[in-house]
Design a protein around this motif. Structure first.
Motif, PDB file in Angstrom:
ATOM      1  N   ILE A 176     -50.409 -15.562  -6.183  1.00 16.60           N
ATOM      2  CA  ILE A 176     -51.014 -14.795  -7.276  1.00 16.60           C
ATOM      3  C   ILE A 176     -50.734 -15.415  -8.636  1.00 16.60           C
ATOM      4  O   ILE A 176     -51.412 -15.085  -9.626  1.00 16.60           O
ATOM      5  N   TYR A 177     -49.759 -16.325  -8.701  1.00 17.71           N
ATOM      6  CA  TYR A 177     -49.405 -16.926  -9.989  1.00 17.71           C
ATOM      7  C   TYR A 177     -50.052 -18.289 -10.205  1.00 17.71           C
ATOM      8  O   TYR A 177     -49.827 -18.920 -11.230  1.00 17.71           O
ATOM      9  N   ALA A 187     -41.823 -17.120 -13.536  1.00 15.53           N
ATOM     10  CA  ALA A 187     -40.585 -17.899 -13.545  1.00 15.53           C
ATOM     11  C   ALA A 187     -39.657 -17.448 -12.410  1.00 15.53           C
ATOM     12  O   ALA A 187     -39.028 -18.288 -11.747  1.00 15.53           O
ATOM     13  N   GLN A 188     -39.563 -16.143 -12.182  1.00 16.40           N
ATOM     14  CA  GLN A 188     -38.733 -15.642 -11.079  1.00 16.40           C
ATOM     15  C   GLN A 188     -39.264 -16.118  -9.731  1.00 16.40           C
ATOM     16  O   GLN A 188     -38.483 -16.458  -8.829  1.00 16.40           O
ATOM     17  N   SER A 189     -40.587 -16.148  -9.586  1.00 15.62           N
ATOM     18  CA  SER A 189     -41.178 -16.618  -8.335  1.00 15.62           C
ATOM     19  C   SER A 189     -40.878 -18.098  -8.114  1.00 15.62           C
ATOM     20  O   SER A 189     -40.573 -18.520  -6.993  1.00 15.62           O
ATOM     21  N   ILE A 190     -40.944 -18.894  -9.189  1.00 18.81           N
ATOM     22  CA  ILE A 190     -40.628 -20.328  -9.069  1.00 18.81           C
ATOM     23  C   ILE A 190     -39.178 -20.537  -8.673  1.00 18.81           C
ATOM     24  O   ILE A 190     -38.863 -21.339  -7.789  1.00 18.81           O
ATOM     25  N   LEU A 191     -38.268 -19.781  -9.305  1.00 20.44           N
ATOM     26  CA  LEU A 191     -36.850 -19.925  -8.981  1.00 20.44           C
ATOM     27  C   LEU A 191     -36.559 -19.498  -7.544  1.00 20.44           C
ATOM     28  O   LEU A 191     -35.689 -20.079  -6.881  1.00 20.44           O
ATOM     29  N   ALA A 192     -37.289 -18.496  -7.056  1.00 20.09           N
ATOM     30  CA  ALA A 192     -37.078 -18.036  -5.679  1.00 20.09           C
ATOM     31  C   ALA A 192     -37.543 -19.064  -4.655  1.00 20.09           C
ATOM     32  O   ALA A 192     -36.986 -19.162  -3.556  1.00 20.09           O
TER      33      ALA A 192
END
Length: 332
Positions: A176-177, A187-192
């Motif tokens: 979705i991003y 940013a949280q999704s990338i870090l995860a």
């Protein structure tokens, strides 16, 4: 030192010019260009290409001009910050790379940082405990990391994540991003998602660096200056850090010439397997489609980083090891 740096910079100019000429020549070797490939693909799909637009782009970007003139237009534009136009994505190269370059730098930087943090303590311990069970075990694990290709390790991770947990671990963010502006949720999704490619790509590099640190440190530990330092009562830990470890870092510093371009290019095959939104798959696609400005500008940028990295490593080696002289000449 300033004279040495100035001379090296002057040498870099003809080096990059020759490199750019080679890159441009290689990009011209295929019998067809992007437009001919595009027209053929459209015909194979039963569709008609917009020939007026094709002719306009050919005139706009000098495909109707001699090769020498096209080369100089490309090089002068690159120096001025104009990396050309991506015909496949129909936008400037700088806009195509954009976020992918930032994500590639993030993945590569985290991978290199993880490699250094893990490899240095293990390499030092393995060298100072030579032929112990821990040395044999760490050496075995390191050799496995070197032997297993990154893309194969990625496939193994993807398989077990799917079979055991029912998860898909591909990509650097949730779907979705994609193509969305940066936000806190993105940013949280990338870090995860970041730790999986960092772990996979860093496995082989960590094993190689452990072996290199161990070999270089073992060589320095046998030398007379270290034996003398311990005989004079210098604590073993201080003697290790002050002398042998410092001298064994030469290979590490000389590796900077390879580190800088790898930060930008990333691990291409692993990125393709894991569907990472980095510049590696972008470069491979540009080479396949003969998108010459995208591929050529990318390769020339990597060449610039390589030359700059070699210069930095040579300067740092001069400061790190007094045995290395920046000027030539005979010694007595």
């Amino acid at each position: 030192m300033l004279r040495y740096i100035a001379r090296r910079i002057l040498i870099m100019i003809p080096t990059l010019l020759i490199t750019s000429a080679l890159i441009f020549t290689v990009m011209q070797l295929p019998p067809s260009d992007y437009f001919e490939t595009y027209v053929a693909e459209m015909a194979a799909q039963g569709e008609h290409a917009d020939m007026s637009r094709v002719e306009f782009l050919k005139r706009e970007y000098g495909f109707d001009k001699p090769l020498i003139e096209r080369y100089f237009l490309w090089v002068t534009g690159f120096v001025q910050g104009d990396f050309g136009y991506s015909f496949e994505y129909e936008m400037p190269v700088s806009d195509v790379v954009g976020e992918r370059l930032a994500l590639t730098v993030l993945v590569s930087f985290c991978t290199i940082l993880m490699t250094w943090i893990i490899a240095f303590p293990i390499g030092i311990y393995s060298a100072t405990h030579q032929y112990s069970w821990a040395d044999y075990g760490l050496t075995f694990i390191g050799l496995i990391g070197i032997a297993v290709p990154h893309f194969l390790l990625a496939l193994i991770f993807m398989y077990f994540a799917n079979v055991w947990f029912g998860l898909s671990i591909g990509g650097l963010m949730d779907p979705i991003y994609f193509n969305q502006p940066m936000s806190w949720a993105k940013a949280q999704s990338i870090l995860a998602h970041l730790w999986i490619p960092v772990l996979i790509i860093g496995a082989g590099g960590t094993g190689s660096m452990v072996r290199a640190i161990r070999a270089n440190l073992l060589d320095e530990l046998q030398k007379q200056y270290y034996v003398t330092a311990k005989a004079k009562g210098l604590p073993p830990g201080k003697a290790l850090v002050k002398y042998p470890l410092r001298m064994s870092l030469n290979f590490f510093v000389s590796h900077i010439g390879d580190v800088l371009p790898s930060i930008v290019s990333g691990s291409e095959l692993t990125a393709v397997v894991l569907s990472l939104q980095t510049t590696g798959p972008l470069l491979l696609r540009a080479l396949q489609s003969q998108d010459m400005y995208l591929a050529g500008s990318f390769l020339l940028f990597l060449s610039c980083l390589t030359v700059i990295g070699v210069l930095i490593s040579d300067i740092l080696l001069g400061f790190l090891d007094p045995r290395i002289r920046l000027q030539g000449g005979r010694t007595k």
